[in-house]
Design an enzyme around this catalytic site. Structure first.
Site, mmCIF file in Angstrom:
data_model
loop_
_atom_site.group_PDB
_atom_site.id
_atom_site.type_symbol
_atom_site.label_atom_id
_atom_site.label_comp_id
_atom_site.label_asym_id
_atom_site.label_seq_id
_atom_site.Cartn_x
_atom_site.Cartn_y
_atom_site.Cartn_z
ATOM 1 C CB CYS A 79 -9.878 1.393 -4.740
ATOM 2 S SG CYS A 79 -10.444 0.358 -6.085
ATOM 3 C CG HIS A 136 -5.349 0.577 -3.245
ATOM 4 N ND1 HIS A 136 -6.275 0.569 -4.240
ATOM 5 C CD2 HIS A 136 -4.227 1.111 -3.792
ATOM 6 C CE1 HIS A 136 -5.762 1.072 -5.344
ATOM 7 N NE2 HIS A 136 -4.514 1.401 -5.095
#
Ligand SMILES: *[C@@H]1O[C@H](CO)[C@@H](O)[C@H](O)[C@H]1NC(C)=O
Ligand SMILES: *[C@@H]1O[C@H](CO)[C@@H](O)[C@H](O)[C@H]1NC(C)=O
Ligand SMILES: *[C@@H]1O[C@H](CO)[C@@H](O)[C@H](O)[C@H]1NC(C)=O
Ligand SMILES: *[C@@H]1O[C@H](CO)[C@@H](O)[C@H](O)[C@H]1NC(C)=O
Ligand SMILES: *[C@@H]1O[C@H](CO)[C@@H](O)[C@H](O)[C@H]1NC(C)=O
Ligand SMILES: *[C@@H]1O[C@H](CO)[C@@H](O)[C@H](O)[C@H]1NC(C)=O
Ligand SMILES: *[C@@H]1O[C@H](CO)[C@@H](O)[C@H](O)[C@H]1NC(C)=O
Ligand SMILES: *[C@@H]1O[C@H](CO)[C@@H](O)[C@H](O)[C@H]1NC(C)=O
Ligand SMILES: [Ca+2]
Length: 514
Positions: A79, A136
């Site tokens: 990610c 993120h």
């Protein structure tokens, strides 16, 4: 004096006609709206046109049929590294973000503030910029969050969530701009992201103050990343229910199906607004499918976190018939997530010569539009001293090779749910050879099968290529920036849930730590 006053308006008019202002206005009209849609951990086998077509994705299929599938588009294998590469056009390994445990919620880590991000570049070109979904890339300081890094608005989560309905990440994590948005508690995040995107697009194109501006929207879904959660109707009322597969696989199917519905809704809104033909829609995944999420990467090898194709080659579609020129139905040029920034910059009429030389990406905009191969001769999958692994690619008209270096004793096989006998073979693990380097001829062995009596060993056939690539890997390794030391955020941090009404918030790095 009076004469001068009289001719002044004419001089002004003349100047106006001659200045580059007229030119830039003309350019602006050609700027596409850009909707960049990212799935989270979606596998190569998780679309309706996969080798094992299990998951219904009719809207994505439509975009692909009317647009272009990028069959050689690569991302980083996790990610945060992928998102960092997308936003900065730098390989994650070069900015201290290529390994594990980067930008976790409890330490003072975040994407290097000195790097200029994709939305900032597009803002320079006159774009309105919005983001919905998973960020993120850190939120320790107020300077780290999307609205401080180039996005006009943000609606989503700072980090990854442990609950797709209640946005629980060990603290509440659903936010509007810089504040927790508690009203979202209980609503499935795929719906929140879709609805926000539709709502902001509508507002943008109805409001006189903004409607002339092109818009860039980063739509960052959190599905089908674990935990496996979806409203039942996406399983019960769809073909997901018919799968003779594990319950987990059915939920994964439903999660992807909901994202597909969201894509359909966003596309419908653009159409209603009369803007679909003026928009470039891009869809991809931040990394390959994860075993734990029951995603499938079949027939690609490996999955999330590995440097194999299953972790790094993402289903990718470019849609925007008005802008894509002679782009083919399937574009096979080698492309990488770091290329998105310069490519979109060029698509938005920016001059790529103005981009910093140290970017790792290169624009493929004109190559795609003319169906020519890209200029990418080398590509780094990842280089990671912490896990002691690396993989690079060499591609030109005559050569297409991948060198994998991985010391880990047992290397991953293939995952995905097939018949049990096949599965046994797929899930086999392979032992690394004595020198830990393995060469794959991607032209003849794109799924990275291990050599055996029928599959030739590329390393034996092309020893000089192996040597050249080993040397190149060593050279590229020198540019690695290891992740810095990150300290645990103290309990007293103002953005800790217990000090912030149960929610995570930015600002822990903006106060003095005891
Ligand atoms: C969100 O809703 C759940 C379920 O109703 C509840 O347990 C939780 O406390 C709520 N979270 C916040 C931060 O209010
Ligand atoms: C959709 O977004 C609008 C605007 O933010 C909001 O008023 C509405 O309640 C949202 N609907 C849902 C179902 O979340
Ligand atoms: C479902 O799969 C199982 C094995 O995974 C198999 O034994 C069974 O025959 C399959 N059922 C159908 C209806 O295909
Ligand atoms: C798409 O729109 C329909 C109709 O408004 C709605 O019921 C559905 O929840 C939306 N789906 C998503 C993923 O937002
Ligand atoms: C795009 O579609 C709208 C509505 O269908 C139409 O009015 C407009 O002229 C089209 N624009 C272009 C550039 O094709
Ligand atoms: C492709 O790369 C290989 C290895 O560097 C080189 O030997 C070969 O000449 C190149 N082919 C072309 C067409 O550039
Ligand atoms: C070599 O591996 C391939 C790929 O799975 C397999 O189909 C083939 O049967 C294997 N050959 C031998 C001789 O084991
Ligand atoms: C994190 O905190 C440590 C200890 O206070 C400090 O040495 C380090 O520079 C900080 N790192 C970042 C990225 O803020
Ligand atoms: Ca991911």
């Amino acid at each position: 004096m009076a004469k001068v006053t009289m001719i002044l308006p004419y001089i002004c008019l003349l100047l106006l006609l001659l200045t580059p202002l007229g030119e830039s206005a003309k350019q602006k009209r050609k700027q596409p709206n850009i909707i960049f849609i990212l799935a989270d951990d979606m596998g190569w086998g998780d679309v309706s046109w996969a080798d094992l077509p299990e998951i219904p994705t009719p809207n994505l299929l439509k975009l692909k049929q009317e647009g272009t599938e990028m069959t050689q588009f690569y991302v980083q294998s996790k990610c945060t590294p992928s998102r960092a590469a997308l936003m900065t056009s730098r390989y994650a390994y070069k900015i201290g973000a290529g390994s594990i445990e980067v930008y976790t919620r409890d330490r003072n880590n975040s994407l290097d503030q000195s790097l200029k991000l994709l939305p900032e570049y597009l803002k320079d070109l006159g774009y309105a910029t919005h983001m919905a979904g998973k960020w993120h890339l850190g939120f320790c300081s107020k300077k780290d969050i999307p609205t401080a890094r180039g996005f006009d608005t943000f609606f989503g989560s700072w980090t990854n969530t442990k609950d797709h309905f209640h946005h629980d990440a060990g603290g509440y994590d659903w936010n509007l701009n810089d504040k927790p948005y508690f009203a979202a508690n209980g609503t499935y995040n795929t719906h929140l992201i879709t609805n926000y995107t539709q709502h902001i697009l509508t507002q943008h194109f109805k409001d006189k103050a903004t409607k002339k501006k092109p818009v860039f929207f980063y739509v960052s879904y959190l599905a089908p990343h674990k935990p496996l959660m979806v409203p039942r109707k996406y399983i019960d009322n769809t073909d997901c229910n018919k799968l003779n597969k594990s319950e987990d696989r059915k939920i994964c199917c439903g999660m992807v199906n909901a994202v597909d519905e969201g894509i359909g809704n966003i596309t419908a809104t653009l159409k209603e607004l009369g803007k679909l033909n003026n928009t470039l829609i891009i869809f991809t995944s931040d990394n390959g499918g994860a075993d734990v999420s029951s995603a499938s990467n079949w027939p690609l090898r490996g999955g999330k976190t590995t440097v194999y194709e299953g972790g790094t080659r993402a289903r990718t579609v470019f849609y925007g018939p008005k802008f894509l020129g002679k782009a083919p139905k399937e574009y096979t040029g080698l492309t990488h997530v770091t290329d998105i920034l310069p490519t979109l910059y060029q698509a938005a009429s920016g001059n790529t010569k103005r981009l910093p030389a140290e970017l790792d990406g290169m624009s493929f905009w004109n190559k795609l539009k003319r169906d020519r191969p890209t200029d990418r001769h080398w590509m780094v999958y990842n280089i990671d001293s912490e896990r002691d692994l690396a993989a690079i690619r060499l591609k030109n008209r005559t050569h297409d090779f991948k060198l994998v270096y991985w010391k880990k004793d047992r290397l991953p096989g293939w995952t995905g749910e097939g018949d049990p006998e096949e599965l046994k073979y797929r899930q086999r693990r392979y032992k690394a050879p004595a020198d830990y380097y393995r060469l794959f001829n991607m032209a003849t062995n794109p799924t990275e099968l291990e050599p055996n009596a029928t599959i030739p060993d590329a390393a034996l056939l092309f020893p000089e290529v192996k040597q050249e690539m080993k040397d190149k890997m060593k050279e590229l390794w020198l540019a690695e920036v290891p992740r810095p030391y990150w300290a645990d955020i103290p309990d007293s941090g103002p953005g800790r849930p217990k000090n912030n009404n149960g929610a995570f918030g930015p600002g822990d790095c903006d106060v003095k730590w005891e």
